[in-house]
Each structure stands twice: as structure tokens, then as C-alpha cells.
Design a protein around this motif. Structure first.
Motif, short mmCIF file in Angstrom:
data_model
loop_
_atom_site.label_atom_id
_atom_site.label_comp_id
_atom_site.label_asym_id
_atom_site.label_seq_id
_atom_site.Cartn_x
_atom_site.Cartn_y
_atom_site.Cartn_z
N THR A 202 19.60 11.13 -8.32
CA THR A 202 18.25 11.13 -7.99
C THR A 202 17.69 9.80 -7.96
N ALA A 203 18.08 9.04 -9.07
CA ALA A 203 17.79 7.67 -9.33
C ALA A 203 17.96 6.91 -8.16
N THR A 204 19.29 7.14 -7.44
CA THR A 204 19.58 6.40 -6.45
C THR A 204 18.75 6.81 -5.02
N ALA A 205 18.29 7.84 -4.87
CA ALA A 205 17.57 8.43 -3.58
C ALA A 205 16.15 8.12 -3.81
N PHE A 206 15.29 7.98 -4.83
CA PHE A 206 14.29 7.64 -5.21
C PHE A 206 14.20 5.98 -4.99
N THR A 207 15.14 5.57 -5.30
CA THR A 207 15.26 4.19 -5.15
C THR A 207 15.02 3.56 -3.80
N PHE A 208 15.91 4.51 -2.91
CA PHE A 208 15.99 4.14 -1.66
C PHE A 208 14.51 4.37 -0.90
N TYR A 209 14.08 5.52 -1.35
CA TYR A 209 12.81 6.02 -0.93
C TYR A 209 11.73 4.96 -1.13
N LEU B 256 10.31 10.75 1.22
CA LEU B 256 9.94 11.59 0.09
C LEU B 256 10.77 12.94 0.19
N VAL B 257 10.61 13.46 1.27
CA VAL B 257 11.67 14.83 1.46
C VAL B 257 12.99 14.55 1.24
N TYR B 258 13.56 13.45 1.75
CA TYR B 258 14.91 13.21 1.60
C TYR B 258 15.19 13.04 0.17
N LYS C 223 0.85 -1.22 0.01
CA LYS C 223 -0.12 -0.28 0.00
C LYS C 223 0.94 1.05 -0.11
N ASN C 224 1.83 1.22 1.02
CA ASN C 224 2.86 2.49 0.93
C ASN C 224 3.56 2.48 -0.36
N PHE C 225 3.77 1.47 -0.82
CA PHE C 225 4.84 1.50 -2.25
C PHE C 225 4.10 1.84 -3.27
N ARG C 226 2.85 1.50 -3.41
CA ARG C 226 1.93 2.08 -4.50
C ARG C 226 1.73 3.63 -4.32
N ALA C 227 1.52 4.08 -2.98
CA ALA C 227 1.39 5.57 -2.82
C ALA C 227 2.64 6.21 -3.11
N GLY C 228 3.88 5.74 -2.96
CA GLY C 228 5.18 6.30 -3.22
C GLY C 228 5.52 6.16 -4.64
N VAL C 229 5.05 5.17 -5.25
CA VAL C 229 5.27 5.01 -6.88
C VAL C 229 4.29 6.31 -7.54
N ALA C 230 3.11 6.37 -6.92
CA ALA C 230 2.21 7.58 -7.58
C ALA C 230 2.73 8.85 -7.30
N ILE C 231 3.39 9.14 -6.26
CA ILE C 231 3.63 10.37 -5.87
C ILE C 231 4.91 10.65 -6.74
#
Length: 209
Positions: free
Chosen positions: A137-144, A161-163, A7-15
Motif C-alpha cells: 500500500t505504501a508503495t502504491a500510494f507513493t507512486f500515486y 487513486l483507483v489503482y 495543486k494536484n499533489f495537494r489534492a492527492g495528499v488530502a484524499i
């Protein structure tokens, strides 16, 4: 075997996708260079030092710290396939784009000849080529997105997300990338983690007795 927070992952992907699409649309209508110059505005010495240091939070060496946190702090050694796959995917996609699909793509310092209109942080050397996409950016959003899967608390979604956004913005502020490159980095992260998640789930499936 613990569950993943889909659920959180889907939200993270959408954002993440919404942010990437917004950056792409604005870059298209406002202009690649013009949008960069808008976001590259000088925010003062404090911002210079903060972003000059914080941008390293998206460095590939951060994978070591992330692995240690996941294995020994939140104790999810069962997700090693996810982590290895995500690392492999984000590395492959980023390097293939940078050096095969769009090789020698000029970075802001190279593409904009009038350096007087670019805000440059004095202790950060601006790179000249291999701009697309932004690897940090790719690395940071991958971690997120990975932590969206592994953590249960919703507030982690916001903190992560802020990170990731600060790392992405730091690449623009430090004149290392265009917003377009940051958007591409976000998309690379989303695709990489979705593939890695599929590999992890397949591994769990075939591992079942």
C-alpha cells in the motif's frame, strides 16, 4: 526545468489522508479484526484471480517500471532526486516500522485463530508476521502521489487513486493485512513523498546558477 503539479499533489495528499483517517476511525470503533473480516468477504473466483494478480502492482519491483515511465515516457529525468528520495524514505519508514518499532506484529492469518471465517485465495500464501504497515500500500500510494506531481491532467488523479486503492484493498482481500495496516501504509507514503518533494526542491534551489 519543468514545474511540478503542486495543486494536484495537494489534492492527492488530502484524499489519501482522508482515506487513511477513515480506515483508522472505523478500525478503532468497529474493531480491528471485525473490520478486516467485513472487507475480507469472498467476492467470487473472478475477484480472487484479479486481486491475487493485481496486488503485485504494489510490489517494490514496480519501481523499475515507474522509473522507466518517468524517464523515457513522460521524460522527467530532472526529478531523479524526487524518485530516489521517495524510494529511500518509503523503504526506510516501512522497514523500521515492521522490524524495529512493531516487530513480529501478527497478520490476520496469525491473529485470527479460526481460519474458517477468513477468506483465503488458494494460490496466495498468507504471511504470518510483520503486518504493520502494509508495504504494498505504501508503495502504491507513493507512486500515486509522485504521478500527481508529474502529470498535468486531472483525470490522472482519479486513475491513480483507483489503482492505489485497489492495491490497498487487495492486501485485505488476500488476508495479508488488516485495514489498520493499509491506513499506516498510506500515511507512510504521504510522509515519504512530502519529504522527497522538499529534498527535490532544495536540490533545484542550490543547483540554480
Amino acid at each position: 526545468m519543468q514545474q511540478l503539479n503542486i495543486k494536484n499533489f495537494r489534492a492527492g495528499v488530502a484524499i489519501s489522508i482522508l482515506i487513511a483517517v477513515a480506515l483508522l476511525i472505523i478500525s478503532f470503533y468497529a474493531g480491528k479484526k471485525e473490520f478486516f473480516l467485513l472487507l475480507n468477504a469472498d467476492l467470487g473466483k473472478g475477484a480472487d484471480y484479479f486481486f491475487g494478480i493485481f496486488t503485485n502492482a504494489g510490489d517494490s519491483l514496480m519501481w523499475v517500471a515507474v522509473l522507466l515511465i518517468i524517464f523515457f515516457v513522460i521524460k522527467r529525468k530532472d526529478t531523479w532526486v524526487l524518485l530516489v528520495s521517495a524510494f529511500a524514505m518509503v523503504t526506510i519508514f516501512t522497514q523500521v516500522c515492521k522490524y524495529l518499532i512493531v516487530p513480529d506484529e501478527p497478520r490476520p492469518w496469525s491473529a485470527i485463530t479460526d481460519h474458517s471465517i477468513i477468506h483465503h485465495v488458494w494460490f496466495v500464501e498468507p504471511w504470518l508476521i510483520s503486518s504493520f504497515p502494509s508495504g504494498h500500500t505504501a508503495t502504491a500510494f507513493t507512486f500515486y502521489l509522485i504521478f500527481c506531481l508529474l502529470l498535468t491532467k486531472n483525470r490522472c488523479l482519479i486513475i491513480g487513486l483507483v489503482y492505489a486503492m485497489l492495491v490497498g484493498y487487495s492486501r485485505i482481500y488476500l488476508a495479508q493485512h488488516f485495514p489498520l495496516d493499509v491506513a499506516a501504509g498510506i500515511i507512510v507514503a504521504v510522509v515519504s513523498v512530502i519529504i522527497a518533494l522538499s529534498i527535490q526542491q532544495y536540490y533545484w534551489k542550490i543547483k540554480k546558477p
